[in-house]
Scaffold this motif. Sequence first.
Motif, PDB file in Angstrom:
ATOM      1  N   GLY A  84      42.552  46.668  43.172  1.00 27.73           N
ATOM      2  CA  GLY A  84      43.656  45.922  42.603  1.00 27.73           C
ATOM      3  C   GLY A  84      43.186  44.647  41.926  1.00 27.73           C
ATOM      4  O   GLY A  84      42.052  44.173  42.122  1.00 27.73           O
ATOM      5  N   GLN A  85      44.082  44.044  41.142  1.00 27.47           N
ATOM      6  CA  GLN A  85      43.739  42.815  40.434  1.00 27.47           C
ATOM      7  C   GLN A  85      43.421  41.680  41.398  1.00 27.47           C
ATOM      8  O   GLN A  85      42.563  40.832  41.106  1.00 27.47           O
ATOM      9  CB  GLN A  85      44.888  42.408  39.514  1.00 27.47           C
ATOM     10  CG  GLN A  85      45.088  43.325  38.318  1.00 27.47           C
ATOM     11  CD  GLN A  85      46.084  42.753  37.317  1.00 27.47           C
ATOM     12  OE1 GLN A  85      46.126  41.545  37.089  1.00 27.47           O
ATOM     13  NE2 GLN A  85      46.896  43.621  36.730  1.00 27.47           N
ATOM     14  N   SER A  86      44.097  41.665  42.541  1.00 22.28           N
ATOM     15  CA  SER A  86      43.845  40.589  43.498  1.00 22.28           C
ATOM     16  C   SER A  86      42.430  40.673  44.059  1.00 22.28           C
ATOM     17  O   SER A  86      41.782  39.644  44.304  1.00 22.28           O
ATOM     18  CB  SER A  86      44.862  40.643  44.640  1.00 22.28           C
ATOM     19  OG  SER A  86      44.762  41.870  45.355  1.00 22.28           O
ATOM     20  N   VAL A  87      41.925  41.894  44.249  1.00 24.25           N
ATOM     21  CA  VAL A  87      40.551  42.072  44.733  1.00 24.25           C
ATOM     22  C   VAL A  87      39.566  41.611  43.661  1.00 24.25           C
ATOM     23  O   VAL A  87      38.582  40.918  43.949  1.00 24.25           O
ATOM     24  CB  VAL A  87      40.294  43.540  45.115  1.00 24.25           C
ATOM     25  CG1 VAL A  87      38.821  43.753  45.447  1.00 24.25           C
ATOM     26  CG2 VAL A  87      41.159  43.940  46.299  1.00 24.25           C
ATOM     27  N   ALA A  88      39.833  41.992  42.414  1.00 25.95           N
ATOM     28  CA  ALA A  88      38.962  41.562  41.320  1.00 25.95           C
ATOM     29  C   ALA A  88      38.970  40.043  41.184  1.00 25.95           C
ATOM     30  O   ALA A  88      37.923  39.415  40.965  1.00 25.95           O
ATOM     31  CB  ALA A  88      39.408  42.218  40.011  1.00 25.95           C
ATOM     32  N   GLN A  89      40.146  39.445  41.344  1.00 23.11           N
ATOM     33  CA  GLN A  89      40.253  37.989  41.262  1.00 23.11           C
ATOM     34  C   GLN A  89      39.456  37.318  42.376  1.00 23.11           C
ATOM     35  O   GLN A  89      38.736  36.322  42.147  1.00 23.11           O
ATOM     36  CB  GLN A  89      41.718  37.566  41.351  1.00 23.11           C
ATOM     37  CG  GLN A  89      41.942  36.062  41.368  1.00 23.11           C
ATOM     38  CD  GLN A  89      41.526  35.389  40.070  1.00 23.11           C
ATOM     39  OE1 GLN A  89      41.480  36.039  39.023  1.00 23.11           O
ATOM     40  NE2 GLN A  89      41.212  34.103  40.144  1.00 23.11           N
ATOM     41  N   ARG A  90      39.526  37.858  43.570  1.00 21.60           N
ATOM     42  CA  ARG A  90      38.803  37.266  44.692  1.00 21.60           C
ATOM     43  C   ARG A  90      37.294  37.378  44.488  1.00 21.60           C
ATOM     44  O   ARG A  90      36.537  36.462  44.820  1.00 21.60           O
ATOM     45  CB  ARG A  90      39.212  37.946  45.999  1.00 21.60           C
ATOM     46  CG  ARG A  90      38.771  37.182  47.231  1.00 21.60           C
ATOM     47  CD  ARG A  90      39.334  37.792  48.490  1.00 21.60           C
ATOM     48  NE  ARG A  90      38.848  37.062  49.667  1.00 21.60           N
ATOM     49  CZ  ARG A  90      38.999  37.477  50.916  1.00 21.60           C
ATOM     50  NH1 ARG A  90      39.650  38.611  51.163  1.00 21.60           N
ATOM     51  NH2 ARG A  90      38.518  36.776  51.920  1.00 21.60           N
ATOM     52  N   ALA A  91      36.862  38.503  43.926  1.00 20.04           N
ATOM     53  CA  ALA A  91      35.434  38.673  43.631  1.00 20.04           C
ATOM     54  C   ALA A  91      34.969  37.649  42.605  1.00 20.04           C
ATOM     55  O   ALA A  91      33.891  37.055  42.737  1.00 20.04           O
ATOM     56  CB  ALA A  91      35.172  40.083  43.118  1.00 20.04           C
ATOM     57  N   MET A  92      35.792  37.401  41.588  1.00 21.72           N
ATOM     58  CA  MET A  92      35.432  36.426  40.567  1.00 21.72           C
ATOM     59  C   MET A  92      35.435  35.005  41.145  1.00 21.72           C
ATOM     60  O   MET A  92      34.585  34.182  40.803  1.00 21.72           O
ATOM     61  CB  MET A  92      36.386  36.550  39.384  1.00 21.72           C
ATOM     62  CG  MET A  92      36.251  37.886  38.653  1.00 21.72           C
ATOM     63  SD  MET A  92      37.600  38.226  37.500  1.00 21.72           S
ATOM     64  CE  MET A  92      37.094  37.250  36.095  1.00 21.72           C
ATOM     65  N   GLU A  93      36.374  34.733  42.040  1.00 22.65           N
ATOM     66  CA  GLU A  93      36.410  33.420  42.688  1.00 22.65           C
ATOM     67  C   GLU A  93      35.159  33.196  43.525  1.00 22.65           C
ATOM     68  O   GLU A  93      34.638  32.079  43.591  1.00 22.65           O
ATOM     69  CB  GLU A  93      37.664  33.296  43.557  1.00 22.65           C
ATOM     70  CG  GLU A  93      38.954  33.183  42.752  1.00 22.65           C
ATOM     71  CD  GLU A  93      40.187  33.233  43.625  1.00 22.65           C
ATOM     72  OE1 GLU A  93      40.051  33.543  44.840  1.00 22.65           O
ATOM     73  OE2 GLU A  93      41.289  32.979  43.115  1.00 22.65           O
ATOM     74  N   ARG A  94      34.675  34.251  44.156  1.00 19.36           N
ATOM     75  CA  ARG A  94      33.430  34.145  44.928  1.00 19.36           C
ATOM     76  C   ARG A  94      32.274  33.717  44.025  1.00 19.36           C
ATOM     77  O   ARG A  94      31.477  32.844  44.370  1.00 19.36           O
ATOM     78  CB  ARG A  94      33.126  35.486  45.581  1.00 19.36           C
ATOM     79  CG  ARG A  94      31.739  35.586  46.216  1.00 19.36           C
ATOM     80  CD  ARG A  94      31.710  34.953  47.566  1.00 19.36           C
ATOM     81  NE  ARG A  94      30.366  34.963  48.140  1.00 19.36           N
ATOM     82  CZ  ARG A  94      30.105  34.861  49.427  1.00 19.36           C
ATOM     83  NH1 ARG A  94      31.094  34.758  50.295  1.00 19.36           N
ATOM     84  NH2 ARG A  94      28.873  34.847  49.872  1.00 19.36           N
ATOM     85  N   LEU A  95      32.202  34.304  42.836  1.00 20.07           N
ATOM     86  CA  LEU A  95      31.113  33.979  41.916  1.00 20.07           C
ATOM     87  C   LEU A  95      31.315  32.614  41.267  1.00 20.07           C
ATOM     88  O   LEU A  95      30.340  31.971  40.859  1.00 20.07           O
ATOM     89  CB  LEU A  95      30.991  35.064  40.850  1.00 20.07           C
ATOM     90  CG  LEU A  95      30.659  36.462  41.391  1.00 20.07           C
ATOM     91  CD1 LEU A  95      30.428  37.436  40.247  1.00 20.07           C
ATOM     92  CD2 LEU A  95      29.437  36.426  42.302  1.00 20.07           C
ATOM     93  N   ILE A  96      32.559  32.154  41.203  1.00 18.65           N
ATOM     94  CA  ILE A  96      32.805  30.776  40.743  1.00 18.65           C
ATOM     95  C   ILE A  96      32.249  29.789  41.760  1.00 18.65           C
ATOM     96  O   ILE A  96      31.596  28.804  41.411  1.00 18.65           O
ATOM     97  CB  ILE A  96      34.314  30.542  40.515  1.00 18.65           C
ATOM     98  CG1 ILE A  96      34.786  31.316  39.271  1.00 18.65           C
ATOM     99  CG2 ILE A  96      34.616  29.051  40.350  1.00 18.65           C
ATOM    100  CD1 ILE A  96      36.284  31.278  39.043  1.00 18.65           C
ATOM    101  N   ILE A  97      32.497  30.057  43.039  1.00 18.78           N
ATOM    102  CA  ILE A  97      31.986  29.201  44.096  1.00 18.78           C
ATOM    103  C   ILE A  97      30.457  29.179  44.066  1.00 18.78           C
ATOM    104  O   ILE A  97      29.821  28.144  44.260  1.00 18.78           O
ATOM    105  CB  ILE A  97      32.503  29.658  45.471  1.00 18.78           C
ATOM    106  CG1 ILE A  97      33.999  29.407  45.587  1.00 18.78           C
ATOM    107  CG2 ILE A  97      31.759  28.973  46.606  1.00 18.78           C
ATOM    108  CD1 ILE A  97      34.637  29.977  46.824  1.00 18.78           C
ATOM    109  N   GLU A  98      29.836  30.332  43.808  1.00 21.35           N
ATOM    110  CA  GLU A  98      28.378  30.422  43.765  1.00 21.35           C
ATOM    111  C   GLU A  98      27.793  29.745  42.529  1.00 21.35           C
ATOM    112  O   GLU A  98      26.580  29.519  42.459  1.00 21.35           O
ATOM    113  CB  GLU A  98      27.939  31.891  43.796  1.00 21.35           C
ATOM    114  CG  GLU A  98      28.229  32.573  45.114  1.00 21.35           C
ATOM    115  CD  GLU A  98      27.786  34.032  45.124  1.00 21.35           C
ATOM    116  OE1 GLU A  98      27.094  34.456  44.152  1.00 21.35           O
ATOM    117  OE2 GLU A  98      28.120  34.745  46.079  1.00 21.35           O
TER     118      GLU A  98
END
Length: 256
Positions: free
Chosen positions: A42-56
């Motif tokens: 889902g889009q929410s999973v994709a968003q969370r994955a992208m947020e993880r890489l923003i933090i990194e």
Amino acid sequence: MPRETPYLQVADALRARIKAGEWAVGEKLPSRARLGAEYGVGQSVAQRAMERLIIEGLLEGRAGSGTYVRRPRERLRMVRSRHRERRDGSPFRADMREHGRNGTWEAHSAARVPAPEHIAERLAIAAGDLCVHTRYEFLADGLPVQLSRSWEPMALTGGTPVVLPEMGPRAGAGVVDRMRSIGVLVETAVEIPRPARATQETANLLGISVGDLVMEIERTYYDTSGRPVETADITVADVRWEIAYEFGIDQPDCEV
């Protein structure tokens, strides 16, 4: 072993594609909907994955525009040295100035706080003896660098102008300078570094992820008689800073 959490699986895949150069620095990533469809989430999973890489530090979000590949964060070196304590004013501010950054901090002190047993042991006082406890958040150009939790015995500073570290005539001057102003000469500092994982609170304050590697430093200052005068727990995000220790070498007297 594959990860069970879907967003971490997507983050791993995106990270690998970024490092392989599929998207260049400054290039915009596909939308959440497109990535979700590509990975079957889902889009929410994709968003969370992208947020993880923003933090990194691999991605950056731009309001109203999308998510872009950013230049990887620079990992700087933080030098712990006896020389840093010889400067006038705050050692942290001087350290950040050497990196071309503006060092600031936020602090909150509470007086008359009973010392927990482990702190009392480090300060060579009785458990429950009153201390000033100060929580610090150190910033460089407004971004978090390190956290510190400091304890000072009120038997030492109580009734003096420097009882609160961030108030009075020596506010923000650093432990060594403040103690000197009341006739206490700090002679040595002992630091014990220990690797740890970021808790939820630490991650929120440092802008990293829960479980990320951090370096925790237990530091205690001693005066010329060997009495502990302050102890602190310092936490630094390993992804952004590496800790280096500098030691002076005593030279033998040269024969003429």
